[in-house]
Design a protein around this motif. Structure first.
Motif, PDB file in Angstrom:
ATOM      1  N   LEU A 130       0.682  -1.038  -0.143  1.00  0.00           N
ATOM      2  CA  LEU A 130       0.007  -0.025   0.034  1.00  0.00           C
ATOM      3  C   LEU A 130       0.731   1.232  -0.125  1.00  0.00           C
ATOM      4  N   ILE A 131       2.111   1.346   0.801  1.00  0.00           N
ATOM      5  CA  ILE A 131       2.824   2.382   0.885  1.00  0.00           C
ATOM      6  C   ILE A 131       3.502   2.532  -0.515  1.00  0.00           C
ATOM      7  N   VAL A 132       3.965   1.708  -0.993  1.00  0.00           N
ATOM      8  CA  VAL A 132       4.677   1.633  -2.360  1.00  0.00           C
ATOM      9  C   VAL A 132       3.689   2.203  -3.585  1.00  0.00           C
ATOM     10  N   LEU A 133       2.343   1.555  -3.445  1.00  0.00           N
ATOM     11  CA  LEU A 133       1.505   1.859  -4.536  1.00  0.00           C
ATOM     12  C   LEU A 133       1.131   3.383  -4.276  1.00  0.00           C
ATOM     13  N   SER A 134       0.969   3.896  -3.137  1.00  0.00           N
ATOM     14  CA  SER A 134       0.641   5.235  -2.791  1.00  0.00           C
ATOM     15  C   SER A 134       1.837   6.175  -3.362  1.00  0.00           C
ATOM     16  N   LEU A 135       3.017   5.561  -3.113  1.00  0.00           N
ATOM     17  CA  LEU A 135       4.068   6.644  -3.339  1.00  0.00           C
ATOM     18  C   LEU A 135       4.433   6.598  -5.029  1.00  0.00           C
ATOM     19  N   LEU A 136       4.008   5.586  -5.469  1.00  0.00           N
ATOM     20  CA  LEU A 136       4.069   5.652  -7.091  1.00  0.00           C
ATOM     21  C   LEU A 136       2.907   6.423  -7.457  1.00  0.00           C
ATOM     22  N   LEU A 137       1.547   6.438  -6.988  1.00  0.00           N
ATOM     23  CA  LEU A 137       0.926   7.220  -7.584  1.00  0.00           C
ATOM     24  C   LEU A 137       1.088   8.681  -7.357  1.00  0.00           C
ATOM     25  N   ILE A 138       1.340   9.059  -6.142  1.00  0.00           N
ATOM     26  CA  ILE A 138       1.959  10.549  -5.897  1.00  0.00           C
ATOM     27  C   ILE A 138       2.961  10.878  -6.966  1.00  0.00           C
ATOM     28  N   THR A 139       3.946  10.046  -7.167  1.00  0.00           N
ATOM     29  CA  THR A 139       5.012  10.326  -8.093  1.00  0.00           C
ATOM     30  C   THR A 139       4.520  10.295  -9.495  1.00  0.00           C
ATOM     31  N   LEU A 140       3.512   9.655  -9.739  1.00  0.00           N
ATOM     32  CA  LEU A 140       2.924   9.985 -11.145  1.00  0.00           C
ATOM     33  C   LEU A 140       2.009  11.274 -11.163  1.00  0.00           C
ATOM     34  N   VAL A 141       1.446  11.319 -10.323  1.00  0.00           N
ATOM     35  CA  VAL A 141       0.556  12.688 -10.077  1.00  0.00           C
ATOM     36  C   VAL A 141       1.605  13.764 -10.182  1.00  0.00           C
ATOM     37  N   LEU A 142       2.733  13.856  -9.747  1.00  0.00           N
ATOM     38  CA  LEU A 142       3.427  14.908  -9.548  1.00  0.00           C
ATOM     39  C   LEU A 142       4.148  15.195 -11.072  1.00  0.00           C
ATOM     40  N   TYR A 143       4.480  13.946 -11.363  1.00  0.00           N
ATOM     41  CA  TYR A 143       5.367  14.065 -12.798  1.00  0.00           C
ATOM     42  C   TYR A 143       4.581  13.806 -14.115  1.00  0.00           C
ATOM     43  N   PHE A 144       3.581  13.738 -14.181  1.00  0.00           N
ATOM     44  CA  PHE A 144       2.765  13.469 -15.271  1.00  0.00           C
ATOM     45  C   PHE A 144       2.812  14.739 -15.925  1.00  0.00           C
ATOM     46  N   PRO A 145       2.465  15.902 -15.416  1.00  0.00           N
ATOM     47  CA  PRO A 145       2.177  17.218 -16.107  1.00  0.00           C
ATOM     48  C   PRO A 145       3.583  17.487 -16.689  1.00  0.00           C
ATOM     49  N   LYS A 146       4.708  17.159 -16.124  1.00  0.00           N
ATOM     50  CA  LYS A 146       5.871  17.618 -16.567  1.00  0.00           C
ATOM     51  C   LYS A 146       6.197  16.703 -17.776  1.00  0.00           C
ATOM     52  N   ILE A 147       6.023  15.591 -17.724  1.00  0.00           N
ATOM     53  CA  ILE A 147       6.495  14.554 -18.785  1.00  0.00           C
ATOM     54  C   ILE A 147       5.510  15.202 -19.945  1.00  0.00           C
ATOM     55  N   TYR A 148       4.125  15.416 -19.686  1.00  0.00           N
ATOM     56  CA  TYR A 148       3.237  15.831 -20.830  1.00  0.00           C
ATOM     57  C   TYR A 148       3.909  17.051 -21.475  1.00  0.00           C
ATOM     58  N   LEU A 149       4.117  18.004 -20.735  1.00  0.00           N
ATOM     59  CA  LEU A 149       4.574  19.293 -21.165  1.00  0.00           C
ATOM     60  C   LEU A 149       5.992  19.139 -22.057  1.00  0.00           C
ATOM     61  N   ILE A 150       6.841  18.345 -21.580  1.00  0.00           N
ATOM     62  CA  ILE A 150       8.313  18.046 -22.173  1.00  0.00           C
ATOM     63  C   ILE A 150       7.765  17.411 -23.510  1.00  0.00           C
ATOM     64  N   ASN A 151       6.807  16.471 -23.643  1.00  0.00           N
ATOM     65  CA  ASN A 151       6.594  15.745 -25.081  1.00  0.00           C
ATOM     66  C   ASN A 151       5.908  16.713 -26.067  1.00  0.00           C
ATOM     67  N   ASN A 152       5.085  17.487 -25.252  1.00  0.00           N
ATOM     68  CA  ASN A 152       4.315  18.552 -26.083  1.00  0.00           C
ATOM     69  C   ASN A 152       5.117  19.530 -26.802  1.00  0.00           C
ATOM     70  N   ILE A 153       6.119  20.106 -25.967  1.00  0.00           N
ATOM     71  CA  ILE A 153       7.323  21.118 -26.382  1.00  0.00           C
ATOM     72  C   ILE A 153       8.178  20.400 -27.455  1.00  0.00           C
TER      73      ILE A 153
END
Length: 89
Positions: free
Chosen positions: A11-34
């Motif tokens: 549960l801790i690992v999955l929650s950390l993974l989810l938080i990481t994805l939520v935080l880095y998804f916009p950055k990844i999306y913007l970098i790909n879009n740019i």
């Protein structure tokens, strides 16, 4: 202190993974879009450069045709004036 069992650890690992994805998804999306927008801009710029060169070439051809037409017109007018001038004498 927290006692970890396999369920809590997962549960801790999955929650950390989810938080990481939520935080880095916009950055990844913007970098790909740019990246893709930059790629499109480079493609359009190269097309613009080629069209600019073609425009210069066509302008030069037009100038050459105008010059050639001007010379031919003056030669035709000169020959017409010359023919009328010899017949009237």
């Amino acid at each position: 202190m927290i006692k970890l069992n396999p369920k809590k650890s997962l549960l801790i690992v999955l929650s950390l993974l989810l938080i990481t994805l939520v935080l880095y998804f916009p950055k990844i999306y913007l970098i790909n879009n740019i990246y893709y927008v930059s790629k499109d801009i480079n493609k359009m710029y190269s097309h613009y450069i080629s069209l600019k060169e073609e425009n210069k070439f066509l302008a030069q051809q037009l100038e050459d045709m105008k010059f050639k037409n001007q010379i031919e017109d003056s030669l035709i007018i000169y020959s017409i004036e010359g023919n009328y001038g010899t017949k009237s004498n």
